[in-house]
Scaffold this motif. Sequence first.
Motif, mmCIF file in Angstrom:
data_model
loop_
_atom_site.group_PDB
_atom_site.id
_atom_site.type_symbol
_atom_site.label_atom_id
_atom_site.label_comp_id
_atom_site.label_asym_id
_atom_site.label_seq_id
_atom_site.Cartn_x
_atom_site.Cartn_y
_atom_site.Cartn_z
ATOM 1 N N ASP A 1 -36.664 135.760 63.581
ATOM 2 C CA ASP A 1 -37.379 134.476 62.980
ATOM 3 C C ASP A 1 -36.401 133.149 63.175
ATOM 4 O O ASP A 1 -36.189 132.634 62.124
ATOM 5 N N ASP A 2 -35.767 133.106 64.289
ATOM 6 C CA ASP A 2 -34.779 131.944 64.482
ATOM 7 C C ASP A 2 -33.601 131.956 63.468
ATOM 8 O O ASP A 2 -32.985 130.945 63.157
ATOM 9 N N ARG A 3 -33.328 133.106 62.693
ATOM 10 C CA ARG A 3 -32.141 133.237 61.664
ATOM 11 C C ARG A 3 -31.459 134.355 62.103
ATOM 12 O O ARG A 3 -31.529 135.255 62.966
ATOM 13 N N VAL A 4 -30.072 134.329 61.670
ATOM 14 C CA VAL A 4 -29.188 135.574 61.873
ATOM 15 C C VAL A 4 -28.937 136.318 60.734
ATOM 16 O O VAL A 4 -28.790 135.551 59.482
ATOM 17 N N TYR A 5 -28.997 137.563 60.679
ATOM 18 C CA TYR A 5 -28.668 138.220 59.398
ATOM 19 C C TYR A 5 -27.719 139.445 60.038
ATOM 20 O O TYR A 5 -27.360 139.960 60.915
ATOM 21 N N THR A 6 -26.894 139.656 58.732
ATOM 22 C CA THR A 6 -25.646 140.899 58.804
ATOM 23 C C THR A 6 -26.184 141.511 57.120
ATOM 24 O O THR A 6 -26.787 141.136 56.453
ATOM 25 N N PRO A 7 -25.379 142.475 57.144
ATOM 26 C CA PRO A 7 -25.669 143.252 55.827
ATOM 27 C C PRO A 7 -25.246 142.415 54.658
ATOM 28 O O PRO A 7 -25.924 142.217 53.724
ATOM 29 N N HIS A 8 -24.044 141.703 54.720
ATOM 30 C CA HIS A 8 -23.495 140.904 53.644
ATOM 31 C C HIS A 8 -24.422 139.676 53.365
ATOM 32 O O HIS A 8 -24.743 139.485 52.289
ATOM 33 N N LYS A 9 -24.963 139.324 54.400
ATOM 34 C CA LYS A 9 -25.809 138.016 54.191
ATOM 35 C C LYS A 9 -27.159 138.612 53.631
ATOM 36 O O LYS A 9 -27.840 137.870 52.737
ATOM 37 N N ALA A 10 -27.626 139.656 54.010
ATOM 38 C CA ALA A 10 -28.743 140.245 53.436
ATOM 39 C C ALA A 10 -28.670 140.345 51.909
ATOM 40 O O ALA A 10 -29.442 140.013 51.245
ATOM 41 N N ILE A 11 -27.516 141.126 51.373
ATOM 42 C CA ILE A 11 -27.411 141.308 49.955
ATOM 43 C C ILE A 11 -27.067 139.876 49.273
ATOM 44 O O ILE A 11 -27.767 139.638 48.140
ATOM 45 N N ARG A 12 -26.542 139.026 49.829
ATOM 46 C CA ARG A 12 -26.499 137.786 49.238
ATOM 47 C C ARG A 12 -27.679 136.950 49.141
ATOM 48 O O ARG A 12 -27.948 136.377 47.764
ATOM 49 N N ARG A 13 -28.558 137.094 49.940
ATOM 50 C CA ARG A 13 -29.902 136.510 50.212
ATOM 51 C C ARG A 13 -30.786 137.099 48.851
ATOM 52 O O ARG A 13 -31.496 136.584 48.121
ATOM 53 N N VAL A 14 -30.701 138.286 48.819
ATOM 54 C CA VAL A 14 -31.482 139.051 47.800
ATOM 55 C C VAL A 14 -30.833 138.705 46.606
ATOM 56 O O VAL A 14 -31.970 138.426 45.490
#
Length: 152
Positions: free
Chosen positions: A38-51
């Motif tokens: 969805d026009d965004r970039v995700y990584t494991p660290h980013k997912a944890i940070r966002r949650v």
Amino acid sequence: MNRRTDRTPAQAVTGMVDHVLALAAGWTAWDGTPTHVDDRVYTPHKAIRRVADHLVDHLAELEARLAGEPPLPDHWHASTATTPADLAPFTREDLDEARSRLTRLAQVWAVRLDALTDEQLDDSPGDGWSFRELALHTAGSVYYADAVGDLT
């Protein structure tokens, strides 16, 4: 957002965290390639940070409204920003830290939500979603972990 489920609001939040951590258990195998969704970039660290950020943000909103105070404005960069730290390898130590951080946040949410009556959950003070809706919205944070996916 007037969704009702057979789960309590507390169960919606704790279930989301359980889902995120189940996926995160496989992220130590991440090859360093970000996922584009969805026009965004995700990584494991980013997912944890966002949650974690989502849980903190809406918990602060809930507590401020219960105290009769206006919530602080949201200044998160949210998922538009990908930091250099987001691109780091996701290690076993990172997984342990994520487990500690997210399970504690989920417990705070669960204790707070379970202490509220159905009336308080549905007729919440201040502007914004009811606390029931806020919990269900927060449970949507599975999106960030699902964007990274199951890497086992």
